[in-house]
Design a protein around this motif. Structure first.
Motif, PDB file in Angstrom:
ATOM      1  N   GLY A  20      44.890  54.205  40.400  1.00  0.00           N
ATOM      2  CA  GLY A  20      43.527  54.296  39.885  1.00  0.00           C
ATOM      3  C   GLY A  20      42.723  53.041  40.165  1.00  0.00           C
ATOM      4  N   LEU A  21      43.376  51.866  40.037  1.00  0.00           N
ATOM      5  CA  LEU A  21      42.685  50.597  40.311  1.00  0.00           C
ATOM      6  C   LEU A  21      42.239  50.517  41.761  1.00  0.00           C
ATOM      7  CD1 LEU A  21      41.897  47.648  39.682  1.00  0.00           C
ATOM      8  CD2 LEU A  21      44.261  47.019  40.290  1.00  0.00           C
ATOM      9  N   TYR A  22      43.137  50.842  42.690  1.00  0.00           N
ATOM     10  CA  TYR A  22      42.775  50.757  44.105  1.00  0.00           C
ATOM     11  C   TYR A  22      41.661  51.750  44.442  1.00  0.00           C
ATOM     12  CZ  TYR A  22      47.212  48.243  44.266  1.00  0.00           C
ATOM     13  OH  TYR A  22      48.226  47.363  44.026  1.00  0.00           O
ATOM     14  N   ALA A  23      41.669  52.908  43.788  1.00  0.00           N
ATOM     15  CA  ALA A  23      40.597  53.879  44.024  1.00  0.00           C
ATOM     16  C   ALA A  23      39.258  53.346  43.506  1.00  0.00           C
ATOM     17  CB  ALA A  23      40.942  55.212  43.349  1.00  0.00           C
ATOM     18  N   LEU A  24      39.281  52.705  42.327  1.00  0.00           N
ATOM     19  CA  LEU A  24      38.044  52.140  41.782  1.00  0.00           C
ATOM     20  C   LEU A  24      37.516  51.008  42.653  1.00  0.00           C
ATOM     21  CD1 LEU A  24      38.893  52.041  37.963  1.00  0.00           C
ATOM     22  CD2 LEU A  24      37.202  53.513  39.084  1.00  0.00           C
ATOM     23  N   LEU A  25      38.411  50.120  43.094  1.00  0.00           N
ATOM     24  CA  LEU A  25      37.974  49.015  43.943  1.00  0.00           C
ATOM     25  C   LEU A  25      37.420  49.517  45.271  1.00  0.00           C
ATOM     26  CD1 LEU A  25      40.817  46.382  43.324  1.00  0.00           C
ATOM     27  CD2 LEU A  25      38.456  46.288  42.511  1.00  0.00           C
ATOM     28  N   ALA A  26      38.061  50.558  45.831  1.00  0.00           N
ATOM     29  CA  ALA A  26      37.566  51.114  47.090  1.00  0.00           C
ATOM     30  C   ALA A  26      36.196  51.757  46.891  1.00  0.00           C
ATOM     31  CB  ALA A  26      38.572  52.131  47.629  1.00  0.00           C
ATOM     32  N   SER A  27      36.006  52.484  45.783  1.00  0.00           N
ATOM     33  CA  SER A  27      34.705  53.109  45.498  1.00  0.00           C
ATOM     34  C   SER A  27      33.629  52.044  45.291  1.00  0.00           C
ATOM     35  CB  SER A  27      34.808  53.987  44.247  1.00  0.00           C
ATOM     36  OG  SER A  27      35.770  54.996  44.419  1.00  0.00           O
ATOM     37  N   TRP A  28      33.997  50.991  44.566  1.00  0.00           N
ATOM     38  CA  TRP A  28      33.055  49.894  44.321  1.00  0.00           C
ATOM     39  C   TRP A  28      32.628  49.225  45.616  1.00  0.00           C
ATOM     40  CZ3 TRP A  28      34.240  44.621  45.150  1.00  0.00           C
ATOM     41  CH2 TRP A  28      33.309  43.703  44.649  1.00  0.00           C
ATOM     42  N   LEU A  29      33.596  48.926  46.472  1.00  0.00           N
ATOM     43  CA  LEU A  29      33.286  48.246  47.728  1.00  0.00           C
ATOM     44  C   LEU A  29      32.475  49.141  48.662  1.00  0.00           C
ATOM     45  CD1 LEU A  29      33.634  45.734  49.457  1.00  0.00           C
ATOM     46  CD2 LEU A  29      35.804  46.686  50.297  1.00  0.00           C
ATOM     47  N   CYS A  30      32.864  50.419  48.751  1.00  0.00           N
ATOM     48  CA  CYS A  30      32.114  51.346  49.617  1.00  0.00           C
ATOM     49  C   CYS A  30      30.682  51.509  49.114  1.00  0.00           C
ATOM     50  CB  CYS A  30      32.821  52.694  49.674  1.00  0.00           C
ATOM     51  SG  CYS A  30      34.385  52.660  50.583  1.00  0.00           S
ATOM     52  N   GLY A  31      30.509  51.583  47.794  1.00  0.00           N
ATOM     53  CA  GLY A  31      29.162  51.705  47.234  1.00  0.00           C
ATOM     54  C   GLY A  31      28.302  50.498  47.554  1.00  0.00           C
ATOM     55  N   LEU A  32      28.860  49.296  47.429  1.00  0.00           N
ATOM     56  CA  LEU A  32      28.091  48.092  47.730  1.00  0.00           C
ATOM     57  C   LEU A  32      27.759  47.993  49.221  1.00  0.00           C
ATOM     58  CD1 LEU A  32      29.822  45.381  45.495  1.00  0.00           C
ATOM     59  CD2 LEU A  32      27.620  46.511  45.132  1.00  0.00           C
ATOM     60  N   CYS A  67      27.705  50.353  39.114  1.00  0.00           N
ATOM     61  CA  CYS A  67      27.885  49.527  37.916  1.00  0.00           C
ATOM     62  C   CYS A  67      28.887  50.140  36.946  1.00  0.00           C
ATOM     63  CB  CYS A  67      26.539  49.303  37.225  1.00  0.00           C
ATOM     64  SG  CYS A  67      25.443  48.183  38.109  1.00  0.00           S
ATOM     65  N   MET A  68      28.886  51.464  36.823  1.00  0.00           N
ATOM     66  CA  MET A  68      29.859  52.109  35.941  1.00  0.00           C
ATOM     67  C   MET A  68      31.287  51.882  36.461  1.00  0.00           C
ATOM     68  SD  MET A  68      28.210  53.407  33.440  1.00  0.00           S
ATOM     69  CE  MET A  68      27.047  52.051  33.641  1.00  0.00           C
ATOM     70  N   VAL A  69      31.455  51.959  37.778  1.00  0.00           N
ATOM     71  CA  VAL A  69      32.770  51.692  38.367  1.00  0.00           C
ATOM     72  C   VAL A  69      33.185  50.254  38.079  1.00  0.00           C
ATOM     73  CG1 VAL A  69      34.030  51.470  40.545  1.00  0.00           C
ATOM     74  CG2 VAL A  69      32.568  53.458  40.154  1.00  0.00           C
ATOM     75  N   ALA A  70      32.253  49.315  38.256  1.00  0.00           N
ATOM     76  CA  ALA A  70      32.565  47.908  37.982  1.00  0.00           C
ATOM     77  C   ALA A  70      32.879  47.672  36.513  1.00  0.00           C
ATOM     78  CB  ALA A  70      31.389  47.033  38.418  1.00  0.00           C
ATOM     79  N   LEU A  71      32.287  48.450  35.621  1.00  0.00           N
ATOM     80  CA  LEU A  71      32.500  48.271  34.186  1.00  0.00           C
ATOM     81  C   LEU A  71      33.922  48.635  33.767  1.00  0.00           C
ATOM     82  CD1 LEU A  71      31.209  47.651  31.390  1.00  0.00           C
ATOM     83  CD2 LEU A  71      30.621  50.088  31.263  1.00  0.00           C
ATOM     84  N   VAL A  72      34.460  49.723  34.327  1.00  0.00           N
ATOM     85  CA  VAL A  72      35.790  50.193  33.895  1.00  0.00           C
ATOM     86  C   VAL A  72      36.925  49.556  34.695  1.00  0.00           C
ATOM     87  CG1 VAL A  72      34.844  52.398  33.146  1.00  0.00           C
ATOM     88  CG2 VAL A  72      35.753  52.198  35.455  1.00  0.00           C
ATOM     89  N   THR A  73      36.625  48.877  35.794  1.00  0.00           N
ATOM     90  CA  THR A  73      37.680  48.310  36.637  1.00  0.00           C
ATOM     91  C   THR A  73      38.507  47.235  35.935  1.00  0.00           C
ATOM     92  OG1 THR A  73      36.390  48.809  38.624  1.00  0.00           O
ATOM     93  CG2 THR A  73      38.166  47.212  38.853  1.00  0.00           C
ATOM     94  N   PRO A  74      37.919  46.280  35.179  1.00  0.00           N
ATOM     95  CA  PRO A  74      38.765  45.255  34.543  1.00  0.00           C
ATOM     96  C   PRO A  74      39.838  45.827  33.611  1.00  0.00           C
ATOM     97  CG  PRO A  74      36.475  44.555  34.523  1.00  0.00           C
ATOM     98  CD  PRO A  74      36.474  45.976  34.999  1.00  0.00           C
TER      99      PRO A  74
END
Length: 530
Positions: free
Chosen positions: A485-497, A164-171
């Motif tokens: 940084g965006l691609y890293a956040l999206l990858a972390s978010w997707l891997c976490g889910l 959720c923290m990753v999803a919060l800062v991604t936008p």
């Protein structure tokens, strides 16, 4: 409620008991097949469908943003699919990314809580999960405070919170990775710039060249200070010499134009013979004969003074200023011996200058004033009465000073060489004493002015040239640092889910976490006090 498992009384905490929570274990009993059968429930796939659609939406958003970056420089008018659509998609992303993440995790949490190896181990942790304290920074902060008081929190809770923290800062990172900035739209363009014209070059002779060059050099400024909009530097700047291309003013246009290129530099010179020559100036002619392949012009010691500035100089150069320049290329080398002072400080030494003067065409960038692809492709049937700019500047100061040490010639030369003359006490001239490096730079400024003079005296504005016009406008751009940084956040978010779904997504009696589910779980499952 199952009559075989009566509900235990709720534990209440008051006073000092808040510091010591009872540890109550939820037993997902492997001994009771009937209980496991009771908890099988349904798949509830809505969150998976929404998540799949949302991942496709993210891919589409990145695609349209990249297309906007690619196509914005091609259109002057705003295009809906490259201008309005990406911005709207980013707005929707900012509003929906975290809620969709929470929606899916709430579904995963329903079945994850019922799994023995990752289920909450205490009553308090159960309600932290079902109350979704993992879904935002404030809730997570309250959980940290609870942990300090001794309540255990499982690993699955932290993974929910991290996702959720990753999803919060991604936008915010998304908007910074693809900001709206200044772009240049290009289109074919025909222009008649006032620029150097090869057809007018034979009308310029040495006297005009030297006179014009000395006049602009008298300002003591570089041509970059006087003629900036007509001077272009290389796309890759050389490290050990100066280089520029003088042509014409073509702001915001990429175009190939004829012009003059000058390469070279003037620097202080030191070798084994230097000390002896500086001590005995009569050795300078011998030094020139031994150093240059052939001496073209040579001036004996010339003394010029103005106020308290006193300059004595000698020079030798190859080739001579009288050498006919037949184009499109000319090289020159010169040595200048200087003995100068301002009454208190003395500067003595030699300066070596080398120059390469070429006529040709280059591809000019009117956006950043650089040039590339220089071609020496202009030849002439008749000799041109011009001198190499280095030979011209030395001949100019010799002719202006040897004949008559007038007030004007002395004041002009000391300014050309870098002296800063001021009036003190009402009528006394006082000057600062330049260093040998300053003398070298100022002499090179003179070489530059001799080159620019040729370009200005042979300029014209009646020739059509085809180029590409760059019009500044606003469009979508990419910040590579934030994009990474965006691609890293999206990858972390997707891997976490994916990981959490793999570990916790099972059949469930409820579609999402909530208070009703927590109460039912608390009533239905057997409890054992530890």
């Amino acid at each position: 409620m199952n009559p075989n498992n009566p509900t235990p009384p709720m534990h209440t905490l008051d006073g000092e008991q808040n510091a010591q929570y009872r540890q109550v274990t939820l037993l997902l009993s492997s001994e009771s097949p009937s209980k496991q059968q009771e908890w099988k429930g349904r798949l509830h796939p809505l969150s998976l469908i929404v998540l799949g659609v949302w991942i496709c939406y993210i891919v589409a958003t990145v695609f349209f943003l990249e297309m906007a970056i690619k196509n914005d420089p091609l259109h002057i008018e705003a295009v809906w699919r490259y201008d309005v659509l990406p911005g709207s998609m980013l707005t929707i992303f900012a509003q929906a990314h975290l809620p969709i993440t929470i929606f899916h995790l709430a579904r995963v949490g329903v079945s994850a809580i019922q799994r023995k190896n990752i289920a909450p181990r205490t009553q308090d942790e159960l309600f932290l999960m079902t109350d979704r304290q993992w879904s935002g920074p404030l809730g997570f902060a309250s959980v940290v405070k609870t942990m300090i008081r001794g309540v255990h929190v499982s690993r699955i809770f932290f993974m929910f919170a991290f996702t959720c923290m990753v999803a919060l800062v991604t936008p915010e990172t998304f908007s910074r990775a693809y900001p709206v900035g200044l772009v240049h739209v290009t289109k074919p363009y025909t222009v008649t710039p006032r620029a150097f014209s090869p057809q007018a070059l034979p009308n310029v002779d040495q006297n005009t060249q030297i006179g014009f060059g000395l006049g602009s050099w008298a300002t003591g400024l570089s041509i970059f200070d006087l003629y900036l909009l007509s001077v272009y530097i290389p796309d890759e700047i050389p490290a050990d010499f100066t280089e520029f291309f003088f042509s014409g003013f073509v702001q915001h246009i990429d175009i190939r134009l004829p012009g003059l290129r000058l390469q070279g530099t003037c620097t202080p010179f030191f070798d084994d013979a230097s000390p002896a020559v500086e001590q005995d100036t009569t050795l300078f002619p011998m030094f020139c004969n031994n150093t240059l392949p052939l001496v073209g012009d040579q001036a004996p010691a010339v003394n010029v003074f103005y106020g308290n500035a006193n300059v004595t100089y000698s020079y030798c150069t190859y080739p001579s200023v009288s050498t006919v320049f037949s184009g499109p290329d000319s090289n020159a080398t010169a040595y200048i011996l200087l003995q100068t002072n301002n009454g208190t400080v003395e500067t003595t030494g030699m300066v070596k200058c080398q120059s390469n003067f070429s006529i040709g065409t280059a591809l000019l960038s009117g956006t950043d004033w650089t040039y590339t692809s220089f071609l020496k492709n202009i030849t002439y049937d008749n000799p041109i009465q011009l001198a190499n700019p280095l030979s011209a500047v030395l001949a100019g100061i010799a002719n202006g000073s040897v004949v008559n040490h007038t007030f004007e010639s002395g004041s002009t030369l000391v300014k050309q060489l870098g002296y800063n003359v001021t009036i003190v006490n009402g009528n006394t001239l006082n000057s600062t004493q330049p260093s040998l490096d300053t003398f070298a730079n100022q002499i090179w400024f003179g070489v530059e002015h001799m080159t620019a003079g040729i370009g200005l005296l042979s300029s014209a504005s009646d020739i059509l040239y085809d180029g590409r016009l760059h019009l500044p406008t606003f469009g979508r751009t990419r910040s590579n640092a934030f994009a990474i940084g965006l691609y890293a956040l999206l990858a972390s978010w997707l891997c976490g889910l994916i990981y959490l779904s793999f570990k916790g997504y099972r059949l469930s009696t409820e579609s999402r976490l909530g208070s009703r589910f927590a109460i039912r779980l608390y009533e239905e499952m057997p409890l054992q006090e530890t």
